[in-house]
Design a protein around this motif. Structure first.
Motif, PDB file in Angstrom:
ATOM      1  N   GLN A  78       0.839  -1.192   0.000  1.00  0.00           N
ATOM      2  CA  GLN A  78       0.000   0.000   0.000  1.00  0.00           C
ATOM      3  C   GLN A  78       0.878   1.246   0.000  1.00  0.00           C
ATOM      4  OE1 GLN A  78      -3.293  -0.800  -0.164  1.00  0.00           O
ATOM      5  NE2 GLN A  78      -2.624  -2.925   0.018  1.00  0.00           N
ATOM      6  N   GLU A  79       0.313   2.334  -0.498  1.00  0.00           N
ATOM      7  CA  GLU A  79       1.014   3.614  -0.411  1.00  0.00           C
ATOM      8  C   GLU A  79       0.691   4.294   0.918  1.00  0.00           C
ATOM      9  OE1 GLU A  79       3.313   4.490  -2.233  1.00  0.00           O
ATOM     10  OE2 GLU A  79       3.039   3.343  -4.063  1.00  0.00           O
ATOM     11  N   PRO A  80       1.662   4.998   1.501  1.00  0.00           N
ATOM     12  CA  PRO A  80       2.957   5.390   0.947  1.00  0.00           C
ATOM     13  C   PRO A  80       4.073   4.379   1.169  1.00  0.00           C
ATOM     14  CG  PRO A  80       2.691   6.407   3.084  1.00  0.00           C
ATOM     15  CD  PRO A  80       1.422   5.619   2.842  1.00  0.00           C
ATOM     16  N   HIS A  81       3.758   3.215   1.758  1.00  0.00           N
ATOM     17  CA  HIS A  81       4.805   2.307   2.204  1.00  0.00           C
ATOM     18  C   HIS A  81       5.555   1.667   1.041  1.00  0.00           C
ATOM     19  CE1 HIS A  81       2.846   3.082   5.945  1.00  0.00           C
ATOM     20  NE2 HIS A  81       1.728   2.568   5.488  1.00  0.00           N
ATOM     21  N   LYS A  82       4.858   1.426  -0.066  1.00  0.00           N
ATOM     22  CA  LYS A  82       5.525   0.836  -1.227  1.00  0.00           C
ATOM     23  C   LYS A  82       6.565   1.792  -1.796  1.00  0.00           C
ATOM     24  CE  LYS A  82       4.602  -1.549  -5.570  1.00  0.00           C
ATOM     25  NZ  LYS A  82       3.537  -2.054  -6.491  1.00  0.00           N
ATOM     26  N   SER A  83       6.193   3.058  -1.959  1.00  0.00           N
ATOM     27  CA  SER A  83       7.124   4.053  -2.493  1.00  0.00           C
ATOM     28  C   SER A  83       8.256   4.345  -1.508  1.00  0.00           C
ATOM     29  CB  SER A  83       6.397   5.354  -2.836  1.00  0.00           C
ATOM     30  OG  SER A  83       5.443   5.142  -3.853  1.00  0.00           O
ATOM     31  N   ILE A 139      -4.444  -3.322  11.392  1.00  0.00           N
ATOM     32  CA  ILE A 139      -4.720  -1.936  11.789  1.00  0.00           C
ATOM     33  C   ILE A 139      -4.137  -0.991  10.744  1.00  0.00           C
ATOM     34  CG2 ILE A 139      -4.308  -0.164  13.538  1.00  0.00           C
ATOM     35  CD1 ILE A 139      -4.073  -2.433  15.597  1.00  0.00           C
ATOM     36  N   TRP A 140      -5.005  -0.212  10.129  1.00  0.00           N
ATOM     37  CA  TRP A 140      -4.582   0.697   9.061  1.00  0.00           C
ATOM     38  C   TRP A 140      -4.855   2.137   9.516  1.00  0.00           C
ATOM     39  CZ3 TRP A 140      -1.569   0.608   4.995  1.00  0.00           C
ATOM     40  CH2 TRP A 140      -1.618   1.671   4.095  1.00  0.00           C
ATOM     41  N   VAL A 141      -3.789   2.880   9.769  1.00  0.00           N
ATOM     42  CA  VAL A 141      -3.905   4.210  10.343  1.00  0.00           C
ATOM     43  C   VAL A 141      -3.601   5.271   9.289  1.00  0.00           C
ATOM     44  CG1 VAL A 141      -3.176   5.756  12.203  1.00  0.00           C
ATOM     45  CG2 VAL A 141      -3.103   3.270  12.543  1.00  0.00           C
ATOM     46  N   GLU A 142      -4.519   6.192   9.121  1.00  0.00           N
ATOM     47  CA  GLU A 142      -4.290   7.364   8.285  1.00  0.00           C
ATOM     48  C   GLU A 142      -4.427   8.611   9.144  1.00  0.00           C
ATOM     49  OE1 GLU A 142      -7.066   7.093   5.074  1.00  0.00           O
ATOM     50  OE2 GLU A 142      -5.790   5.723   3.914  1.00  0.00           O
ATOM     51  N   GLU A 143      -3.645   9.612   8.832  1.00  0.00           N
ATOM     52  CA  GLU A 143      -3.699  10.866   9.578  1.00  0.00           C
ATOM     53  C   GLU A 143      -5.108  11.447   9.540  1.00  0.00           C
ATOM     54  OE1 GLU A 143      -1.741  13.673  12.003  1.00  0.00           O
ATOM     55  OE2 GLU A 143      -0.875  11.885  11.064  1.00  0.00           O
ATOM     56  N   GLY A 144      -5.609  11.865  10.687  1.00  0.00           N
ATOM     57  CA  GLY A 144      -6.940  12.469  10.699  1.00  0.00           C
ATOM     58  C   GLY A 144      -7.694  12.179  11.973  1.00  0.00           C
ATOM     59  N   GLY A 145      -8.993  11.893  11.793  1.00  0.00           N
ATOM     60  CA  GLY A 145      -9.851  11.635  12.946  1.00  0.00           C
ATOM     61  C   GLY A 145     -10.765  12.804  13.224  1.00  0.00           C
ATOM     62  N   ASP A 146     -10.896  13.154  14.485  1.00  0.00           N
ATOM     63  CA  ASP A 146     -11.805  14.209  14.928  1.00  0.00           C
ATOM     64  C   ASP A 146     -11.324  15.554  14.388  1.00  0.00           C
ATOM     65  OD1 ASP A 146     -13.304  16.103  16.316  1.00  0.00           O
ATOM     66  OD2 ASP A 146     -13.410  14.866  18.126  1.00  0.00           O
ATOM     67  N   GLU A 147     -11.877  15.946  13.251  1.00  0.00           N
ATOM     68  CA  GLU A 147     -11.387  17.146  12.568  1.00  0.00           C
ATOM     69  C   GLU A 147     -11.626  18.405  13.389  1.00  0.00           C
ATOM     70  OE1 GLU A 147     -11.704  19.341   8.189  1.00  0.00           O
ATOM     71  OE2 GLU A 147     -12.811  17.493   8.606  1.00  0.00           O
ATOM     72  N   LYS A 148     -12.778  18.491  14.034  1.00  0.00           N
ATOM     73  CA  LYS A 148     -13.083  19.673  14.848  1.00  0.00           C
ATOM     74  C   LYS A 148     -12.059  19.807  15.978  1.00  0.00           C
ATOM     75  CE  LYS A 148     -16.852  21.756  17.549  1.00  0.00           C
ATOM     76  NZ  LYS A 148     -16.147  21.830  18.854  1.00  0.00           N
TER      77      LYS A 148
END
Length: 377
Positions: free
Chosen positions: A66-71, A191-200
């Motif tokens: 998966q990206e960005p891990h492959k690159s 477990i797949w973590v992307e930056e983000g979450g509770d935007e407020k």
């Protein structure tokens, strides 16, 4: 020599190995860890994991495709979801005007009742005995490269009696998700973590949306004061990079390569501790020194590990005796696994030009760093 070893990964809520359980590396099923201070689920992934325990464990994970891990050509990942729990307070510890104090008589600030301040949650490596006499030639240059390029927020002393190298979680974790919503996705390795979450919540504190920007943001003291890892709130983080190759047991930095088998904790000591080679990752509270999570990578001789990943009696006994065996013993570093690329230095006898090594790394990475800084700014 590396063919004689298998890599066993365990995790638990403390340094005490009796609290640890075996982590099935590259499995999409998380390992669950709990204590009075934390509830967590954890995935560890290692690329080219051909010395796995148990031997039936996958050699890789779909995570690395998966990206960005492959690159990035990432080589390993420690990803976990967690909730911190408020420590029990002794209400008898109050000063004469009624303010709460900790066991050492220090005033408990308001944020301390809410959670752990941004600057106090650390993630990194530590050891319970000196390693300074086993650090390889060029180690100082490697540290300068890491602090310049990988994580400027690192702090520590590898030459101390109890060496450590911790980074502030906010500037060390590659991805941070605030609040629930992170799923366990087998197609992405768990477990797949992307930056983000509770935007407020993030906007109110001025937290950048992108992980790389947030890591840079987390280097500033005023920003760390805005962030509190709240008790009872769910977070998910991922820590990864391309620099430690567990498949070949090597550290690979720009302009610098090091086969780490001869320097891994325990190598060069007497035979009674030669089976013990460990690298420990720790999630801890800088202020209170409380430990929340420990992930331990241990190399064992193949003959010391059963097919199911459990340890044979001799290996268990060696672990119990480890601290005593290490006390007062020192091992001289062996330099023939060091490879200094592109700077022309012969490191076979430990003769390395660290300034030249760092300069080679800077030449390699300067353009990428400028580009990264422009993206952040």
């Amino acid at each position: 020599m590396a063919d004689k070893y298998v890599l066993r990964v365990t995790a638990g809520p403390s340094y005490d190995l009796s609290t640890h359980q075996l982590v099935n590396v590259n499995s999409s099923t998380p390992t669950t860890i709990s204590s009075d201070l934390i509830s967590a689920s954890l995935n560890v992934r290692i690329q080219n994991h051909h010395r796995s325990v148990p031997p039936t464990a996958p050699r890789t994970s779909p995570y690395f495709e998966q990206e960005p891990h492959k690159s990035n050509n990432d080589q390993y990942s420690i990803a976990f979801k967690f909730k911190l729990h408020a420590p029990e307070r002794d209400e008898s510890h109050r000063n004469e005007i009624g303010e709460a104090e900790d066991d050492e008589g220090e005033e408990i600030e308001e944020d301390d009742d809410i959670g752990v301040k941004g600057g106090d949650l650390q993630f990194g490596n530590d050891f319970d005995h000196p390693i300074r006499d086993r650090l390889p030639p060029g180690f100082g240059a490697a540290m300068r490269i890491v602090k310049w390029w990988v994580d400027p927020g690192l702090e520590g002393d590898p030459y101390a009696d109890t060496p450590y190298l911790y980074g502030v979680g906010l500037s060390s974790f590659n991805a941070v998700h605030v609040g629930p919503g992170v799923e366990d996705d087998p197609k992405k390795g768990g477990i797949w973590v992307e930056e983000g979450g509770d935007e407020k919540w993030r906007i109110e504190r001025g937290v950048p949306r992108e992980g790389r920007e947030r890591m840079k943001w987390g280097l500033k003291g005023e920003n760390l004061e805005r962030w509190v890892w709240e008790y009872g709130r769910e977070y998910a983080v991922d820590f990864y990079n391309p620099y430690i190759d567990f498949g070949e047991f090597a550290l690979r930095l720009p302009g610098f390569g090091l086969g780490i088998m001869r320097y891994w904790d325990g190598q060069g000591l007497s035979n009674k501790v030669k089976r013990l080679h460990q690298l420990r990752y720790v999630l801890r509270n800088k202020k209170t020194k409380q430990v929340y999570l420990v992930v331990l990578f241990t190399l064992h001789l193949k003959g010391d590990v059963n097919e199911d990943g459990s340890l044979k009696p001799a290996a268990i006994e060696a672990l119990k005796k480890r601290s005593g065996a290490l006390e007062g013993e020192q091992g001289a570093p062996l330099a023939d696994d060091v490879e200094i690329r592109e700077d022309g230095e012969d490191s076979k006898n430990g003769k390395v030009n660290e300034d030249k090594m760092v300069e080679e790394a800077r030449k390699k990475l300067e353009g990428a760093k400028v580009e990264a800084d422009e993206d952040v700014d």
